[in-house]
Design a protein around this motif. Structure first.
Motif, mmCIF file in Angstrom:
data_model
loop_
_atom_site.group_PDB
_atom_site.id
_atom_site.type_symbol
_atom_site.label_atom_id
_atom_site.label_comp_id
_atom_site.label_asym_id
_atom_site.label_seq_id
_atom_site.Cartn_x
_atom_site.Cartn_y
_atom_site.Cartn_z
ATOM 1 N N PRO A 59 0.814 -1.221 0.000
ATOM 2 C CA PRO A 59 0.000 0.000 0.000
ATOM 3 C C PRO A 59 0.846 1.269 0.000
ATOM 4 O O PRO A 59 1.795 1.406 0.778
ATOM 5 C CB PRO A 59 -0.799 -0.112 1.303
ATOM 6 N N SER A 66 -6.374 7.729 0.206
ATOM 7 C CA SER A 66 -7.834 7.683 0.105
ATOM 8 C C SER A 66 -8.468 6.645 1.025
ATOM 9 O O SER A 66 -9.631 6.791 1.409
ATOM 10 C CB SER A 66 -8.253 7.421 -1.340
ATOM 11 N N GLU A 67 -7.732 5.599 1.405
ATOM 12 C CA GLU A 67 -8.291 4.561 2.271
ATOM 13 C C GLU A 67 -7.961 4.878 3.733
ATOM 14 O O GLU A 67 -7.158 4.204 4.386
ATOM 15 C CB GLU A 67 -7.747 3.195 1.870
ATOM 16 N N SER A 68 -8.639 5.906 4.263
ATOM 17 C CA SER A 68 -8.303 6.426 5.588
ATOM 18 C C SER A 68 -8.620 5.462 6.724
ATOM 19 O O SER A 68 -7.994 5.517 7.778
ATOM 20 C CB SER A 68 -9.030 7.749 5.828
ATOM 21 N N GLU A 69 -9.594 4.579 6.550
ATOM 22 C CA GLU A 69 -9.933 3.630 7.608
ATOM 23 C C GLU A 69 -8.879 2.534 7.745
ATOM 24 O O GLU A 69 -8.722 1.954 8.817
ATOM 25 C CB GLU A 69 -11.301 3.005 7.338
ATOM 26 N N ALA A 70 -8.172 2.274 6.665
ATOM 27 C CA ALA A 70 -7.221 1.167 6.674
ATOM 28 C C ALA A 70 -5.783 1.600 6.934
ATOM 29 O O ALA A 70 -5.036 0.890 7.614
ATOM 30 C CB ALA A 70 -7.285 0.405 5.347
ATOM 31 N N ARG A 79 -3.665 -0.474 -3.911
ATOM 32 C CA ARG A 79 -4.226 0.165 -2.714
ATOM 33 C C ARG A 79 -3.710 1.597 -2.631
ATOM 34 O O ARG A 79 -2.641 1.920 -3.148
ATOM 35 C CB ARG A 79 -3.830 -0.597 -1.433
ATOM 36 N N CYS A 80 -4.477 2.467 -1.950
ATOM 37 C CA CYS A 80 -4.084 3.873 -1.806
ATOM 38 C C CYS A 80 -4.142 4.287 -0.350
ATOM 39 O O CYS A 80 -5.221 4.312 0.256
ATOM 40 C CB CYS A 80 -4.985 4.784 -2.641
ATOM 41 N N THR A 81 -2.999 4.608 0.207
ATOM 42 C CA THR A 81 -2.940 4.998 1.615
ATOM 43 C C THR A 81 -3.640 6.325 1.884
ATOM 44 O O THR A 81 -4.172 6.542 2.979
ATOM 45 C CB THR A 81 -1.482 5.086 2.086
#
Length: 249
Positions: A159, A224-228, A220-222
């Motif tokens: 990611p 935009s994927e704020s929950e992950a 994956r995008c660190t």
């Protein structure tokens, strides 16, 4: 929720690659919540050490990870023994080993973690490749440091800041184009003097150019994927994920 993700590919028997996410384990308070593994992020050191131990316990690691003092450079360190808990962290941005039971690691929060695995399961490496490291050649240096031939390696791109949102200025684009004009295909202009950059695309170009053709991940995008995921670009003050690579003893 699992505290880590694994590559969607078949690895050699006894070889493991994982990247942690920000939840599922850990006890760090905001803005490092919860599973921060970076000692230099501003979090309480004692809490980070407990998080690191929780990771080792949950994954049943054969030894404690070798953590690096990362400086956005190209140095690669070869580890030939399991981690000494009292040893200072090596200043490097990549690590390699052919010793079973040695656990390699890099920390990221937008930069690209790259795992390199010998198809015969006899050697592994991991690199921390932000844009500076990619320009300077950290992936090339990592492959050079391995005893395994490039065409006998499998790479996984973990990611990182994704091309859908990661914007950089002219100086970053120029640095890549000076190194390799083909990198222009990995930039999309958004406004005068600014481009979206595809770190994954550049990493694939660089790896392909030195003979590594079997490449996975990069989806994956660190940011935009704020929950992950933690993201320095998104949040500034934040935690760090870890990408670990090891071979069973």
């Amino acid at each position: 929720m699992s505290a880590w993700i694994e590559p969607a590919l078949t690895l050699p028997q006894g070889v493991h690659v994982v990247t942690t996410v920000r939840h599922g384990l850990g006890e760090s308070a905001s803005p490092f919540n919860e599973f921060n593994l970076g000692l230099r992020s501003g979090d309480e050191a004692a809490v980070v050490q407990r998080n690191r131990q929780a990771l080792a316990d949950a994954l049943h690691l054969p030894s404690l990870p070798h953590w690096l003092n990362q400086v956005h450079g190209t140095d690669v360190h070869r580890f030939s023994a399991v981690a000494d808990v009292d040893a200072a962290e090596q200043v490097a941005d990549a690590a390699v080993t052919s010793v079973r039971g040695v656990v390699l690691s890099v920390l990221t929060a937008d930069c690209l973690p790259v795992a390199l695995v010998a198809k015969n399961g006899q050697e592994v490496a991991v690199a921390h490749a932000g844009w500076r490291g990619l320009v300077a050649g950290v992936l090339e240096r990592s492959v050079e440091a391995m005893a395994t031939a490039p065409d006998a390696l499998v790479a996984w791109l973990g990611p990182a800041a994704g091309p859908c949102i990661y914007e950089v200025g002219e100086e970053v684009r120029d640095a890549f184009l000076v190194a390799d004009a083909a990198a222009s295909a990995c930039f999309r202009e958004t406004r005068p003097g600014h481009w979206r950059i595809d770190l994954y695309g550049i990493a694939k170009q660089r790896l392909n150019a030195i003979g590594v053709s079997e490449i996975y991940g990069g989806d994956r995008c660190t940011i935009s994927e704020s929950e992950a995921f933690f993201s320095h670009r998104r949040d500034a003050r934040t935690g760090r994920m870890a990408t670990l690579v090891w071979m069973d003893p």
